[in-house]
Design an enzyme around this catalytic site. Structure first.
Site, PDB file in Angstrom:
ATOM      1  N   HIS A   1      12.099   4.901  -5.037  1.00 23.28           N
ATOM      2  CA  HIS A   1      12.147   5.355  -3.654  1.00 23.28           C
ATOM      3  C   HIS A   1      11.495   6.729  -3.529  1.00 23.28           C
ATOM      4  CE1 HIS A   1      16.073   6.984  -5.250  1.00 23.28           C
ATOM      5  NE2 HIS A   1      15.563   8.069  -4.711  1.00 23.28           N
TER       6      HIS A   1
HETATM    7  P1  TYD Z   1      20.215   5.826  -5.437  1.00 24.29           P
HETATM    8  O1  TYD Z   1      19.825   7.148  -4.885  1.00 24.29           O
HETATM    9  O2  TYD Z   1      19.428   4.622  -4.993  1.00 24.29           O
HETATM   10  O3  TYD Z   1      20.201   5.911  -7.027  1.00 24.29           O
HETATM   11  P2  TYD Z   1      19.055   5.521  -8.076  1.00 24.29           P
HETATM   12  O4  TYD Z   1      17.753   5.905  -7.473  1.00 24.29           O
HETATM   13  O5  TYD Z   1      19.403   6.314  -9.310  1.00 24.29           O
HETATM   14  O6  TYD Z   1      19.166   4.056  -8.344  1.00 24.29           O
HETATM   15  O7  TYD Z   1      21.752   5.604  -5.152  1.00 24.29           O
HETATM   16  C1  TYD Z   1      22.478   4.527  -5.716  1.00 24.29           C
HETATM   17  C2  TYD Z   1      23.643   4.221  -4.792  1.00 24.29           C
HETATM   18  O8  TYD Z   1      24.536   5.328  -4.699  1.00 24.29           O
HETATM   19  C3  TYD Z   1      23.205   3.893  -3.369  1.00 24.29           C
HETATM   20  O9  TYD Z   1      24.035   2.845  -2.904  1.00 24.29           O
HETATM   21  C4  TYD Z   1      23.502   5.136  -2.592  1.00 24.29           C
HETATM   22  C5  TYD Z   1      24.663   5.759  -3.338  1.00 24.29           C
HETATM   23  N1  TYD Z   1      24.645   7.240  -3.311  1.00 24.29           N
HETATM   24  C6  TYD Z   1      25.638   7.908  -2.620  1.00 24.29           C
HETATM   25  O10 TYD Z   1      26.539   7.308  -1.996  1.00 24.29           O
HETATM   26  N2  TYD Z   1      25.627   9.277  -2.631  1.00 24.29           N
HETATM   27  C7  TYD Z   1      24.675   9.981  -3.277  1.00 24.29           C
HETATM   28  O11 TYD Z   1      24.697  11.234  -3.275  1.00 24.29           O
HETATM   29  C8  TYD Z   1      23.623   9.262  -3.963  1.00 24.29           C
HETATM   30  C9  TYD Z   1      22.533   9.982  -4.688  1.00 24.29           C
HETATM   31  C10 TYD Z   1      23.665   7.889  -3.953  1.00 24.29           C
END
Ligand code: TYD
Length: 142
Positions: free
Chosen positions: A52
């Site tokens: 992303h």
């Molecule tokens: P994401 O940012 O997509 O993590 P990665 O890129 O490491 O896979 O986040 C994963 C999940 O966690 C998504 O459902 C959103 C949630 N999330 C939160 O609730 N709070 C946060 O501060 C972050 C970073 C993610």
């Protein structure tokens, strides 16, 4: 590309082998105000996360344990940064598509972010990201 590597202030024990301590302080060490800290752990070697970009968020990524490769793209170029030193941080600004690949089991990625969690700040579709990056560039140029 909208990223840079920074050295994180580190106190190393010179006389006794008791390890190191690294730290960064709000409003002093980062080019943004820290509003959130999160960390990713329990990830197996070979796993890739991310996929992303953000519209406005600035982040500092630190691999506090283990080894992680971050791949960065801005629509024109592609670069990889290898994080395996807790005294080095990777600043990523808006408009950079990023993925993080775990090179070792249980590596830990700690992130300081410039804003609260907002699902609306994410771009998770790669083609939408390419459009967004192009428009961002036009805005910066004009
Ligand atoms: P994401 O940012 O997509 O993590 P990665 O890129 O490491 O896979 O986040 C994963 C999940 O966690 C998504 O459902 C959103 C949630 N999330 C939160 O609730 N709070 C946060 O501060 C972050 C970073 C993610």
């Amino acid at each position: 590309m909208n990223y840079s590597l920074i050295n994180i202030k580190t106190c190393s024990s010179l006389h006794k082998d008791i390890g190191n301590l690294s730290f960064f302080e709000a409003e002093k060490d980062l080019p943004f105000e820290i509003k959130r800290v999160y960390y990713t752990y329990g990830v197996k070697k070979g796993e890739t996360r991310g996929f992303h970009s953000h519209k406005t968020l600035h982040q500092l990524l630190v691999c506090v344990y283990g080894s992680i490769t971050v791949a960065l793209e801005d629509g024109h170029s592609y670069e990889e940064v290898h994080l395996d030193d807790p005294s080095v941080g990777l600043l990523i600004g808006p408009g950079v598509w990023h993925t993080m690949k775990w090179l070792e089991d249980d590596s830990v990625l700690c992130v300081a972010a410039s804003d609260y969690y907002d699902a609306g700040d994410y771009i998770r579709d790669y083609y939408e990201f390419l459009d967004y990056a192009e428009n961002l560039e036009e805005k910066i140029e004009s």
